[in-house]
Design a protein around this motif. Structure first.
Motif, PDB file in Angstrom:
ATOM      1  N   GLY A 170      19.377  11.865 -15.795  1.00  0.00           N
ATOM      2  CA  GLY A 170      20.316  10.506 -16.047  1.00  0.00           C
ATOM      3  C   GLY A 170      20.982   9.860 -15.026  1.00  0.00           C
ATOM      4  N   VAL A 171      21.437  10.706 -13.878  1.00  0.00           N
ATOM      5  CA  VAL A 171      21.789  10.199 -12.649  1.00  0.00           C
ATOM      6  C   VAL A 171      20.865   9.277 -11.978  1.00  0.00           C
ATOM      7  CG1 VAL A 171      22.451  10.434 -10.328  1.00  0.00           C
ATOM      8  CG2 VAL A 171      23.586  11.785 -12.126  1.00  0.00           C
ATOM      9  N   LEU A 172      19.760   9.628 -11.864  1.00  0.00           N
ATOM     10  CA  LEU A 172      18.627   9.010 -11.134  1.00  0.00           C
ATOM     11  C   LEU A 172      17.969   7.885 -11.964  1.00  0.00           C
ATOM     12  CD1 LEU A 172      16.212  12.091  -9.798  1.00  0.00           C
ATOM     13  CD2 LEU A 172      18.078  10.801  -8.610  1.00  0.00           C
ATOM     14  N   LEU A 173      18.070   7.952 -13.289  1.00  0.00           N
ATOM     15  CA  LEU A 173      17.887   6.788 -14.045  1.00  0.00           C
ATOM     16  C   LEU A 173      18.882   5.797 -13.915  1.00  0.00           C
ATOM     17  CD1 LEU A 173      16.317   5.381 -16.599  1.00  0.00           C
ATOM     18  CD2 LEU A 173      17.950   6.532 -18.243  1.00  0.00           C
ATOM     19  N   ALA A 174      20.070   6.131 -13.942  1.00  0.00           N
ATOM     20  CA  ALA A 174      21.162   5.037 -13.849  1.00  0.00           C
ATOM     21  C   ALA A 174      21.207   4.275 -12.565  1.00  0.00           C
ATOM     22  CB  ALA A 174      22.820   5.682 -13.703  1.00  0.00           C
ATOM     23  N   ILE A 175      20.856   5.079 -11.431  1.00  0.00           N
ATOM     24  CA  ILE A 175      20.637   4.335  -9.962  1.00  0.00           C
ATOM     25  C   ILE A 175      19.613   3.408 -10.097  1.00  0.00           C
ATOM     26  CG2 ILE A 175      19.766   4.824  -7.599  1.00  0.00           C
ATOM     27  CD1 ILE A 175      21.212   7.522  -8.081  1.00  0.00           C
ATOM     28  N   ARG A 176      18.307   3.686 -10.720  1.00  0.00           N
ATOM     29  CA  ARG A 176      17.557   2.732 -10.784  1.00  0.00           C
ATOM     30  C   ARG A 176      17.759   1.489 -11.777  1.00  0.00           C
ATOM     31  NH1 ARG A 176      14.191   7.854 -11.500  1.00  0.00           N
ATOM     32  NH2 ARG A 176      13.277   8.309  -9.209  1.00  0.00           N
ATOM     33  N   ARG A 177      18.480   1.820 -12.930  1.00  0.00           N
ATOM     34  CA  ARG A 177      18.891   0.753 -13.926  1.00  0.00           C
ATOM     35  C   ARG A 177      19.893  -0.152 -13.595  1.00  0.00           C
ATOM     36  NH1 ARG A 177      16.558   2.376 -18.916  1.00  0.00           N
ATOM     37  NH2 ARG A 177      14.226   2.673 -18.509  1.00  0.00           N
ATOM     38  N   VAL A 178      20.615   0.169 -12.622  1.00  0.00           N
ATOM     39  CA  VAL A 178      21.928  -0.531 -12.262  1.00  0.00           C
ATOM     40  C   VAL A 178      21.501  -1.699 -11.271  1.00  0.00           C
ATOM     41  CG1 VAL A 178      22.652   0.683 -10.104  1.00  0.00           C
ATOM     42  CG2 VAL A 178      24.348  -0.524 -11.507  1.00  0.00           C
ATOM     43  N   ARG A 224      26.641  -1.461  -5.709  1.00  0.00           N
ATOM     44  CA  ARG A 224      26.623  -1.237  -7.287  1.00  0.00           C
ATOM     45  C   ARG A 224      26.982   0.135  -7.450  1.00  0.00           C
ATOM     46  NH1 ARG A 224      23.887  -5.309  -5.783  1.00  0.00           N
ATOM     47  NH2 ARG A 224      23.040  -6.804  -7.107  1.00  0.00           N
ATOM     48  N   PRO A 225      28.117   0.427  -8.164  1.00  0.00           N
ATOM     49  CA  PRO A 225      28.636   1.702  -8.663  1.00  0.00           C
ATOM     50  C   PRO A 225      27.885   2.358  -9.830  1.00  0.00           C
ATOM     51  CG  PRO A 225      30.291  -0.104  -8.667  1.00  0.00           C
ATOM     52  CD  PRO A 225      29.098  -0.499  -8.670  1.00  0.00           C
ATOM     53  N   SER A 285      24.172  -2.930   4.235  1.00  0.00           N
ATOM     54  CA  SER A 285      23.028  -3.610   5.225  1.00  0.00           C
ATOM     55  C   SER A 285      21.770  -3.055   5.206  1.00  0.00           C
ATOM     56  CB  SER A 285      23.811  -3.207   6.800  1.00  0.00           C
ATOM     57  OG  SER A 285      23.477  -1.894   7.206  1.00  0.00           O
ATOM     58  N   GLU A 286      21.630  -2.092   4.210  1.00  0.00           N
ATOM     59  CA  GLU A 286      20.113  -1.327   4.381  1.00  0.00           C
ATOM     60  C   GLU A 286      19.604  -2.229   2.973  1.00  0.00           C
ATOM     61  OE1 GLU A 286      18.998   1.063   5.805  1.00  0.00           O
ATOM     62  OE2 GLU A 286      20.360   1.512   6.988  1.00  0.00           O
ATOM     63  N   GLY A 287      20.183  -3.108   2.355  1.00  0.00           N
ATOM     64  CA  GLY A 287      19.671  -3.819   1.261  1.00  0.00           C
ATOM     65  C   GLY A 287      20.359  -3.754   0.169  1.00  0.00           C
ATOM     66  N   THR A 288      20.035  -3.851  -1.329  1.00  0.00           N
ATOM     67  CA  THR A 288      20.657  -3.739  -2.536  1.00  0.00           C
ATOM     68  C   THR A 288      21.164  -2.326  -2.714  1.00  0.00           C
ATOM     69  OG1 THR A 288      19.571  -5.641  -3.294  1.00  0.00           O
ATOM     70  CG2 THR A 288      20.708  -4.224  -4.870  1.00  0.00           C
ATOM     71  N   ALA A 289      22.173  -1.812  -2.532  1.00  0.00           N
ATOM     72  CA  ALA A 289      22.677  -0.684  -2.524  1.00  0.00           C
ATOM     73  C   ALA A 289      23.187   0.051  -3.599  1.00  0.00           C
ATOM     74  CB  ALA A 289      23.437  -0.317  -1.232  1.00  0.00           C
ATOM     75  N   VAL A 290      23.545   1.321  -3.716  1.00  0.00           N
ATOM     76  CA  VAL A 290      24.234   1.907  -4.954  1.00  0.00           C
ATOM     77  C   VAL A 290      25.283   3.103  -4.400  1.00  0.00           C
ATOM     78  CG1 VAL A 290      24.077   3.323  -6.958  1.00  0.00           C
ATOM     79  CG2 VAL A 290      22.402   1.619  -6.644  1.00  0.00           C
ATOM     80  N   MET A 291      26.188   3.031  -5.136  1.00  0.00           N
ATOM     81  CA  MET A 291      27.366   4.095  -4.938  1.00  0.00           C
ATOM     82  C   MET A 291      27.449   5.038  -5.976  1.00  0.00           C
ATOM     83  SD  MET A 291      31.494   4.300  -4.225  1.00  0.00           S
ATOM     84  CE  MET A 291      31.883   3.959  -5.881  1.00  0.00           C
ATOM     85  N   VAL A 292      27.067   6.104  -5.950  1.00  0.00           N
ATOM     86  CA  VAL A 292      27.480   7.317  -6.938  1.00  0.00           C
ATOM     87  C   VAL A 292      28.580   8.017  -6.996  1.00  0.00           C
ATOM     88  CG1 VAL A 292      26.484   9.277  -8.055  1.00  0.00           C
ATOM     89  CG2 VAL A 292      24.841   7.587  -7.097  1.00  0.00           C
ATOM     90  N   ASP A 293      29.456   7.929  -7.634  1.00  0.00           N
ATOM     91  CA  ASP A 293      30.884   8.461  -7.575  1.00  0.00           C
ATOM     92  C   ASP A 293      30.943   9.752  -8.504  1.00  0.00           C
ATOM     93  OD1 ASP A 293      33.797   7.124  -6.527  1.00  0.00           O
ATOM     94  OD2 ASP A 293      34.034   8.583  -8.151  1.00  0.00           O
ATOM     95  N   PHE A 294      31.489  10.705  -7.958  1.00  0.00           N
ATOM     96  CA  PHE A 294      31.855  11.942  -8.608  1.00  0.00           C
ATOM     97  C   PHE A 294      33.112  12.421  -8.166  1.00  0.00           C
ATOM     98  CE2 PHE A 294      27.609  11.921 -10.299  1.00  0.00           C
ATOM     99  CZ  PHE A 294      27.849  12.496 -11.856  1.00  0.00           C
ATOM    100  N   PRO A 320      18.977   2.330  -1.193  1.00  0.00           N
ATOM    101  CA  PRO A 320      19.859   3.188  -0.366  1.00  0.00           C
ATOM    102  C   PRO A 320      21.146   3.351  -1.354  1.00  0.00           C
ATOM    103  CG  PRO A 320      19.470   0.823   0.474  1.00  0.00           C
ATOM    104  CD  PRO A 320      18.892   0.832  -1.064  1.00  0.00           C
ATOM    105  N   VAL A 321      21.689   4.791  -1.124  1.00  0.00           N
ATOM    106  CA  VAL A 321      22.496   5.279  -2.052  1.00  0.00           C
ATOM    107  C   VAL A 321      23.593   6.031  -1.237  1.00  0.00           C
ATOM    108  CG1 VAL A 321      23.113   6.980  -3.883  1.00  0.00           C
ATOM    109  CG2 VAL A 321      21.096   5.608  -4.019  1.00  0.00           C
ATOM    110  N   VAL A 322      25.030   5.808  -1.363  1.00  0.00           N
ATOM    111  CA  VAL A 322      26.056   6.359  -0.936  1.00  0.00           C
ATOM    112  C   VAL A 322      26.476   7.468  -1.941  1.00  0.00           C
ATOM    113  CG1 VAL A 322      28.641   6.483  -0.026  1.00  0.00           C
ATOM    114  CG2 VAL A 322      26.719   4.573   0.484  1.00  0.00           C
TER     115      VAL A 322
END
Length: 274
Positions: A252-260, A103-104, A75-84, A8-10
């Motif tokens: 690179g963004v998608l890789l970072a989402i997965r690797r974080v 995870r940012p 609440s959806e699980g282990t989630a990520v926030m992408v910030d620009f 899940p990503v915000v």
């Protein structure tokens, strides 16, 4: 407990130029799911972010409430926030994400060394992974690696970074990171040949502690570009990277989402996760 099927990503800053590219990239993946789109612009509140980004409806309305989106994402699980977003707001956004267990992945530049140190300590205490990436382009990583090699043999080097005129911070995070990567213990660059005088303040750019000059250009029509120029008697060695489309950052963004996801601390730089 079964492993969650998608991440899940915000996206914070969803309506900006980079934010919209991230929305489109996520919409085209199967293992990453958009669950929140944050933007402060009152004119876009409630709109479907997919329609605004140009990838069709995704049934995610734009909201300005970051904390509510973080709670929902967690609440959806282990989630990520992408910030620009913006240098003035990114620090508080990243601290909020870590506090909520999200995870940012941070593409916003302009964080000070003290802020990065504080966020690293906060992430360590919370055992939450955080990635701060000044530039998501694979080409920039290769340029920086080549510059590191060249710095072993050249004493004179200057960095020129060129960006669109809506970029709020200068020098760019990429230029600062590049200069940091060239630094070596007990070495200084650009030994003085004459006593220089700036007839106009800033004519020689800014200078790092070890003598590297960095120059910033801001013009409409540019996206993101960087030159690292090395000089020695009888020769010039120039490294240059040019961005013609923001889509180049999305792998690179998608890789970072997965690797974080499995990380427990803060990591700075795309090169650390390749």
């Amino acid at each position: 407990m079964a492993a969650q099927s998608t991440i899940p990503v915000v996206v914070n800053g969803a309506c900006g130029k980079m934010g919209r590219e991230v929305i489109k990239a996520i919409a085209a993946t199967e293992d990453i799911t958009l669950v929140g789109a944050i933007d402060k612009n009152p004119a876009v509140q409630g709109q479907d972010i997919g329609e605004l980004a140009g990838c069709g409806p995704v049934e995610i309305p734009i909201t300005s409430d970051l904390e509510a989106a973080l709670v929902m994402a967690q609440s959806e699980g282990t989630a990520v926030m992408v910030d620009f977003t913006h240098p003035d707001t990114v620090y508080n956004s990243v601290r909020a994400a870590i506090a909520y267990g999200v995870r940012p992945v941070v593409g916003t530049t302009g964080l000070s060394p003290e802020q990065i140190k504080d966020l690293a300590e906060f992430a360590d205490k919370a055992s939450i992974g955080c990635l701060i990436i000044p530039n998501f382009s694979i080409g920039i990583v290769l340029m920086q690696q080549a510059a590191q090699q060249a710095a072993q043999y050249f004493e004179h080097v200057e960095i020129i970074e060129l960006h669109h005129n809506q970029k709020a911070d200068a020098p760019s995070g990429t230029a600062i990171q590049t200069a940091q990567m060239l630094s070596e213990p007990n070495k200084s660059f650009n030994p003085a040949q004459v006593e220089e005088t700036e007839k106009m303040a800033g004519a020689r750019g800014t200078t790092t502690a070890d003598g590297i000059h960095i120059h910033s250009v801001r013009l409409p029509g540019l996206i993101a570009h960087q030159e690292v120029i090395f000089g020695a008697s009888g020769q010039i060695y120039t490294l240059r990277h040019d961005t013609s489309d923001r889509a180049c950052y999305m792998p690179g963004v998608l890789l970072a989402i997965r690797r974080v996801m499995p990380l427990k601390s803060l990591i700075y730089g795309l090169d650390k996760i390749l």
